[in-house]
Design a protein around this motif. Structure first.
Motif, short mmCIF file in Angstrom:
data_model
loop_
_atom_site.label_atom_id
_atom_site.label_comp_id
_atom_site.label_asym_id
_atom_site.label_seq_id
_atom_site.Cartn_x
_atom_site.Cartn_y
_atom_site.Cartn_z
N PHE A 248 -76.41 69.21 -10.89
CA PHE A 248 -75.75 69.88 -9.76
C PHE A 248 -76.14 69.28 -8.41
N GLU A 249 -77.37 68.77 -8.31
CA GLU A 249 -77.85 68.27 -7.01
C GLU A 249 -77.84 66.74 -6.91
N TRP A 250 -77.36 66.07 -7.92
CA TRP A 250 -77.41 64.61 -7.97
C TRP A 250 -76.80 63.96 -6.73
N SER A 251 -75.68 64.48 -6.28
CA SER A 251 -74.96 63.87 -5.15
C SER A 251 -75.09 64.67 -3.86
N ASN A 252 -75.92 65.69 -3.86
CA ASN A 252 -76.11 66.52 -2.66
C ASN A 252 -77.03 65.79 -1.68
N PRO A 253 -76.52 65.33 -0.54
CA PRO A 253 -77.35 64.55 0.39
C PRO A 253 -78.50 65.35 1.00
N ALA A 254 -78.43 66.67 0.94
CA ALA A 254 -79.49 67.50 1.52
C ALA A 254 -80.63 67.73 0.54
N LEU A 258 -79.94 61.43 -1.62
CA LEU A 258 -80.39 60.21 -0.97
C LEU A 258 -81.59 59.56 -1.65
N MET A 259 -82.04 60.14 -2.75
CA MET A 259 -83.20 59.60 -3.47
C MET A 259 -82.78 58.52 -4.46
N GLY A 260 -83.73 57.68 -4.86
CA GLY A 260 -83.49 56.75 -5.94
C GLY A 260 -83.46 57.47 -7.27
N VAL A 261 -83.01 56.82 -8.31
CA VAL A 261 -82.87 57.45 -9.62
C VAL A 261 -84.20 58.01 -10.14
N PRO A 262 -85.32 57.24 -10.10
CA PRO A 262 -86.58 57.81 -10.59
C PRO A 262 -86.99 59.07 -9.84
N GLY A 286 -82.85 76.00 0.43
CA GLY A 286 -81.74 76.61 1.12
C GLY A 286 -80.50 75.72 1.21
N GLU A 287 -80.68 74.42 0.94
CA GLU A 287 -79.56 73.48 0.98
C GLU A 287 -78.99 73.19 -0.39
N MET A 288 -79.49 73.84 -1.41
CA MET A 288 -78.98 73.61 -2.76
C MET A 288 -77.57 74.17 -2.92
N GLU A 289 -76.87 73.64 -3.91
CA GLU A 289 -75.53 74.13 -4.23
C GLU A 289 -75.60 75.57 -4.73
N GLN A 290 -74.50 76.30 -4.54
CA GLN A 290 -74.48 77.70 -4.98
C GLN A 290 -74.69 77.82 -6.48
N ALA A 291 -74.15 76.90 -7.25
CA ALA A 291 -74.35 76.93 -8.71
C ALA A 291 -75.81 76.76 -9.07
N THR A 292 -76.52 75.90 -8.32
CA THR A 292 -77.94 75.70 -8.58
C THR A 292 -78.74 76.96 -8.24
N LEU A 293 -78.39 77.60 -7.13
CA LEU A 293 -79.08 78.82 -6.73
C LEU A 293 -78.89 79.93 -7.77
N LEU A 294 -77.68 80.02 -8.31
CA LEU A 294 -77.41 81.05 -9.32
C LEU A 294 -78.18 80.75 -10.60
#
Length: 445
Positions: A248-254, A258-262, A286-294
């Motif tokens: 869910f957070e793989w592409s979330n820039p917050a 912005l991290m490398g794969v490892p 607080g910047e996580m996606e709503q699906a992640t928070l749930l």
């Protein structure tokens, strides 16, 4: 008439001891010496922080390293240590009392026979809890102190302060940190991230599991049902949590974007494990996606192992309900797990603990929504974090009105002691009916 011993009523003792610890902690944190500024902490701030520490949660309404003085930090980590030792010890004693009252064999003791609990049992159990806790904390502290010394050029005194504080907080599943951004500055450092998550996971498994693993590591066939269920369920939830956060957070820039794969994989694993134990964070929750928070809220509600430093309704409660569901779907008249039959009274206790927990979380979330302007996902997350004594936060705790913060205080205390004392009370109050009424089936579904 035989004299009633205090260890024969550990459920009552559990509440009294923790209430007294919160009271003492509140008084100490309310002293002017405990804060960096000239003024002392307001009563609600001192009460909230003391409750969060004793209940090994980690929720805060002030910036820990900025607001509290060195004395305040010592009080804080002391309360965390006492709370962690207290819950592991008293919950283990309570489990032993329940098992002996019901005439069952218990792996906490070499030979648990039906009878009363004697002082020798309590002393041996307390000694085992203390040795186990200090061992894990010492190993974690050595790694962290070394890393702060070598990797960050911290002086000995500062490295020792940081290493010890975070080692104790990690094993006791309390998400307090001596950095304003928690552990976000170390999201790329495996020598900080991994020791913390390993220590938190170990503390969250529970003392009965750790003790049995120590004694029977090489003979898994002899592991008790409790250990098997705890390890299998915890492992499955760890995998699901890691996949959820990472995906869910793989592409979330917050967060991970912005991290490398490892680093993405490491921090996804970290935040997949934390919801069921400690409240440390390496990305902005607080910047996580709503699906992640749930999904994280669900993991926080489930929690960790019994008689451990993690909270929630416990993984064994969740597992029992899951196995009951599977048995019902398959049309089996009874529930079997790992070659053992789960008693009906245990199934009812698990259902009661889970449903009461759901009711508490829902009602508390509704109350927060009524007194604040925060969205549902953040209010639910904060309530579940308090009830599950996790300590993760979307950042709204400090901005809640005083009544909302007071509610979280009650939730932390109830979440820390409620599932334990409720399950024990239900077990010890089990009675046999002398008659049964005529049977009639209501319509289900």
């Amino acid at each position: 008439m035989a004299t009633t011993k205090w260890w024969q009523y550990p459920a009552r003792l559990l509440v009294l001891v923790f209430a007294a610890a919160v009271l003492v902690g509140t008084v100490l944190l309310a002293l002017p010496l405990a804060t960096e500024g000239p003024a002392s902490a307001p009563l609600l701030t001192a009460l909230f922080t003391a409750t969060s520490a004793v209940c090994v949660t980690g929720l805060i309404i002030v910036d820990t390293p900025v607001y509290w003085s060195t004395f305040g930090e010592v009080v804080l980590i002391g309360l965390v240590q006492l709370g962690g030792l207290g819950i592991m010890t008293l919950a283990s004693v309570l489990a032993l009392v329940v098992s002996r009252r019901l005439g069952l064999r218990m792996q906490l003791s070499a030979q648990a026979e039906t009878g009363t609990l004697n002082l020798g049992d309590v002393r041996a159990l307390v000694g085992g809890v203390i040795r186990t806790s200090l061992l894990f904390e010492a190993v974690t502290a050595v790694i962290l102190v070394t890393r702060f010394l070598v990797g960050y050029d911290e002086p000995w005194s500062q490295a020792l302060r940081l290493g010890l504080f975070h080692a104790v907080a990690a094993f006791n599943n309390a998400g307090f940190a001596l950095f304003s951004d928690n552990l976000e500055s170390f999201s790329g450092d495996p020598w900080i991230v991994l020791p913390v998550v390993v220590a938190a996971t170990a503390g969250g498994l529970g003392f009965p599991v750790l003790l049995e693993l120590w004694r029977r590591m090489r003979t898994p066939r002899r592991w008790s049902l409790h250990v098997k269920v705890t390890l299998i369920t915890s492992g499955a939830l760890a995998v699901l949590g890691t996949l959820m956060v990472t995906t869910f957070e793989w592409s979330n820039p917050a967060t991970l974007g912005l991290m490398g794969v490892p680093e993405k994989l490491m921090n996804g694993f970290f935040h997949g494990m934390m919801p069921r134990s400690a409240g440390f964070n390496t990305v902005a929750v607080g910047e996580m996606e709503q699906a992640t928070l749930l999904g994280t809220s669900a993991l926080m509600f489930i929690g960790g192992g019994s008689a451990g430093t993690a909270g929630g309704i416990k993984v064994t409660t969740f597992a029992v309900l899951l196995f009951v569901l599977l048995a019902e779907v398959r049309g089996h008249p009874s529930t079997h797990v790992a070659g053992r039959r789960v008693p009906l009274d245990v199934q009812r206790q698990a259902l009661a603990v889970a449903l009461i927990g759901v009711a508490v979380v829902i009602l508390s979330t509704v109350y927060l929504l009524l007194i604040s302007s925060f969205p549902l996902e953040k209010a639910l997350f904060e309530v579940t974090s308090a009830f599950g004594v996790v300590g993760l936060s979307t950042g709204i705790t400090a901005d809640l009105p005083p009544t909302g913060q007071a509610l979280l205080v009650l939730l932390m205390f109830a979440g820390r002691l409620g599932p334990i004392t409720l399950a024990a009370a239900l077990a010890l109050r089990e009675k046999t009916r002398r008659y049964e009424l005529p049977e009639e089936r209501p319509i289900i579904g």
